[in-house]
Scaffold this motif. Structure first.
Motif, mmCIF file in Angstrom:
data_model
loop_
_atom_site.group_PDB
_atom_site.id
_atom_site.type_symbol
_atom_site.label_atom_id
_atom_site.label_comp_id
_atom_site.label_asym_id
_atom_site.label_seq_id
_atom_site.Cartn_x
_atom_site.Cartn_y
_atom_site.Cartn_z
ATOM 1 N N GLY A 1 3.640 7.773 3.652
ATOM 2 C CA GLY A 1 2.983 6.470 3.787
ATOM 3 C C GLY A 1 3.604 5.634 4.889
ATOM 4 O O GLY A 1 2.895 4.958 5.652
ATOM 5 N N ILE A 2 4.922 5.674 4.992
ATOM 6 C CA ILE A 2 5.605 4.936 6.061
ATOM 7 C C ILE A 2 5.211 5.497 7.421
ATOM 8 O O ILE A 2 4.931 4.749 8.364
ATOM 9 C CB ILE A 2 7.130 4.990 5.866
ATOM 10 N N LEU A 3 5.186 6.815 7.529
ATOM 11 C CA LEU A 3 4.796 7.441 8.791
ATOM 12 C C LEU A 3 3.396 6.995 9.198
ATOM 13 O O LEU A 3 3.147 6.647 10.363
ATOM 14 C CB LEU A 3 4.851 8.963 8.659
ATOM 15 N N GLY A 4 2.472 6.979 8.270
ATOM 16 C CA GLY A 4 1.106 6.560 8.572
ATOM 17 C C GLY A 4 1.009 5.103 8.976
ATOM 18 O O GLY A 4 0.170 4.740 9.803
ATOM 19 N N ASP B 1 18.782 11.086 1.924
ATOM 20 C CA ASP B 1 17.558 11.628 1.322
ATOM 21 C C ASP B 1 16.323 11.059 2.006
ATOM 22 O O ASP B 1 15.325 11.750 2.230
ATOM 23 C CB ASP B 1 17.529 11.342 -0.183
ATOM 24 N N PHE B 2 16.376 9.794 2.366
ATOM 25 C CA PHE B 2 15.260 9.157 3.055
ATOM 26 C C PHE B 2 15.082 9.766 4.447
ATOM 27 O O PHE B 2 13.950 10.030 4.877
ATOM 28 C CB PHE B 2 15.518 7.647 3.162
ATOM 29 N N SER C 1 10.820 10.887 -0.941
ATOM 30 C CA SER C 1 9.772 11.831 -0.558
ATOM 31 C C SER C 1 8.379 11.312 -0.890
ATOM 32 O O SER C 1 7.381 11.756 -0.296
ATOM 33 C CB SER C 1 9.992 13.181 -1.255
ATOM 34 N N ASP C 2 8.284 10.363 -1.815
ATOM 35 C CA ASP C 2 6.984 9.813 -2.205
ATOM 36 C C ASP C 2 6.479 8.758 -1.224
ATOM 37 O O ASP C 2 5.274 8.550 -1.098
ATOM 38 C CB ASP C 2 7.059 9.205 -3.605
ATOM 39 N N VAL C 3 7.405 8.070 -0.544
ATOM 40 C CA VAL C 3 6.992 6.987 0.356
ATOM 41 C C VAL C 3 7.038 7.391 1.825
ATOM 42 O O VAL C 3 6.501 6.689 2.680
ATOM 43 C CB VAL C 3 7.867 5.729 0.149
ATOM 44 N N ALA C 4 7.666 8.527 2.134
ATOM 45 C CA ALA C 4 7.870 8.914 3.539
ATOM 46 C C ALA C 4 6.559 9.058 4.301
ATOM 47 O O ALA C 4 6.410 8.545 5.417
ATOM 48 C CB ALA C 4 8.673 10.214 3.608
ATOM 49 N N SER D 1 0.822 -1.207 0.000
ATOM 50 C CA SER D 1 0.000 0.000 0.000
ATOM 51 C C SER D 1 0.858 1.259 0.000
ATOM 52 O O SER D 1 0.573 2.221 -0.730
ATOM 53 C CB SER D 1 -0.923 -0.015 1.217
ATOM 54 N N VAL D 2 1.918 1.269 0.824
ATOM 55 C CA VAL D 2 2.808 2.437 0.884
ATOM 56 C C VAL D 2 3.471 2.690 -0.465
ATOM 57 O O VAL D 2 3.514 3.827 -0.949
ATOM 58 C CB VAL D 2 3.878 2.237 1.982
ATOM 59 N N VAL D 3 3.957 1.645 -1.094
ATOM 60 C CA VAL D 3 4.655 1.808 -2.375
ATOM 61 C C VAL D 3 3.671 2.216 -3.469
ATOM 62 O O VAL D 3 3.984 3.076 -4.309
ATOM 63 C CB VAL D 3 5.388 0.510 -2.761
ATOM 64 N N THR D 4 2.476 1.629 -3.474
ATOM 65 C CA THR D 4 1.477 2.006 -4.481
ATOM 66 C C THR D 4 1.098 3.477 -4.334
ATOM 67 O O THR D 4 0.997 4.208 -5.332
ATOM 68 C CB THR D 4 0.217 1.133 -4.345
ATOM 69 N N GLY D 5 0.896 3.926 -3.097
ATOM 70 C CA GLY D 5 0.611 5.343 -2.870
ATOM 71 C C GLY D 5 1.755 6.230 -3.301
ATOM 72 O O GLY D 5 1.542 7.311 -3.873
#
Length: 388
Positions: A346-349, A378-379, A341-344, A321-325
């Protein structure tokens, strides 16, 4: 009075979902956001059936060997490639398939995100060619969902009759020799769960209002799924548990296996949503999987640093789900390449479910592990930005 199954006419005719909607069924399936397994992988199932010369149990579309090949993947003699649907120990799949070939029902047990529903759907598709005979378990699932209900207009007008009876997915599966699915069995109230006992032991469903019964024909079986973490919610009675063979689906053994699972599934979902190709973001997928595994296991991958685990499950399904988002963010608000920046967010959530305790655990992990890890600057910055 016992009614032979062949005479149970209402259970043998299922109109297409689109009837009355002015749609073509095949066209509707092609346009579905998430096609059923038997539609999405129809070509593979047809190729297996054409080359499958092994013995098949009654009313099975494929032999047990072919069902296992469909789930695990392989190359057929004519060169057709069967894509893996499940990445895990072969013996687990073989035991599950063999169970369905006996008179024992199958219970797929595991922590959230171990592909129980996914495996259940594909098993039903390969065995019966229909994965839609489904009972979704919730705290409000009534007995009628497993047994049968009534068309109350018919019932009031003409009294109890076969025409007034509304068969459940389980009843239809019994009448047609198909595979029924019961999702989240332990979320169903205990008294409703136990309606399965007679069905699974005696292979019969009484209809006392009509003085009749429906007997299961050969080929009928049930696949149920249950969550390891739901113990104590609605514990299965010992009588019901004895009717199942239990197969425990484990979490992926290695990070590489989990990355492979996430990549494959995200690629499938991404194609239906017109998202960028997964290979463009394989490094970010590996980082997401690494974070989830380390926090889930309570230790870093090198075994040097002990970690506190958050309250969430951090399952493979959540990583998908995180990667798809993240891919959706990259496609619509970026350059199409998956970045930190695209997955950060989602990971937090996924990690911070308890705003108090989990946020502290996440901050400690960022500062003690992510900040010091080579190539992760960067992550770290992206996660700090969304965590502020």
């Amino acid at each position: 009075m016992s009614v032979p199954v062949a005479s149970v006419e209402p259970t043998t005719v299922r109109p297409p979902v689109s009837e009355g909607l002015g749609e073509d069924v095949s066209e509707s399936a092609d346009e579905a956001l998430r096609p059923h397994a038997e539609h999405a992988f129809a070509a593979e199932l047809a190729a297996l059936a054409a080359q499958d010369d092994r013995p098949r149990p009654a009313r099975w579309r494929l032999s047990p060997w072919a069902v296992a090949t469909y789930l695990l993947g392989g190359t057929l003699p004519d060169g057709t490639v069967i894509t893996p649907k499940y990445v895990g120990p072969r013996r687990i799949v073989e035991v599950a398939v063999t169970t369905l070939a006996t008179d024992r029902a199958l219970l797929l047990l595991g922590v959230p995100g171990t592909a129980k529903t996914w495996v259940s759907e594909h098993l039903a598709a390969a065995v019966s060619g229909d994965s839609t005979l489904l009972v979704q378990g919730t705290a409000g699932t009534p007995e009628e969902a497993i047994r049968y209900g009534w068309n109350y207009a018919q019932l009031l007008a003409h009294g109890p009759s076969r025409d007034a009876l509304v068969p459940s997915p389980v009843m239809r599966a019994m009448a047609e020799g198909m595979t029924a699915r019961v999702e989240e069995l332990t979320r169903i109230p205990a008294d409703v769960q136990d309606t399965l006992i007679t069905i699974l032991s005696e292979k019969v469903l009484p209809i006392p209002e009509l003085g009749q019964e429906v007997q299961a024909v050969r080929g009928f079986n049930v696949i149920a799924t249950a969550n390891d973490r739901d113990r104590g919610v609605n514990e299965l009675s010992s009588a019901l548990r004895r009717r199942f063979n239990t197969v425990v689906l484990p979490l992926p053994e290695s990070a590489d296996a989990e990355v492979d699972i996430v990549s494959r599934r995200v690629d499938q979902i991404g194609r239906s949503l017109d998202l960028p190709a997964v290979p463009e973001g394989i490094d970010e997928i590996r980082r997401v999987v690494t974070v989830f595994r380390e926090l889930r296991d309570g230790v870093t991958a090198d075994g040097r640093t002990k970690l506190k685990s958050p309250s969430g499950t951090l399952s493979t399904a959540e990583a998908i789900s995180v990667v798809t988002g993240g891919l959706a963010l990259a496609a619509h608000f970026g350059d199409g390449v998956l970045r930190a920046s695209d997955v950060a967010a989602g990971i937090l959530g996924a990690v911070v479910r308890d705003p108090a305790a989990d946020r502290v655990i996440w901050q400690e992990y960022l500062e003690a592990v992510v900040r010091e890890r080579d190539g992760w600057k960067d992550f770290y910055r992206a996660c700090r930005e969304v965590s502020a």
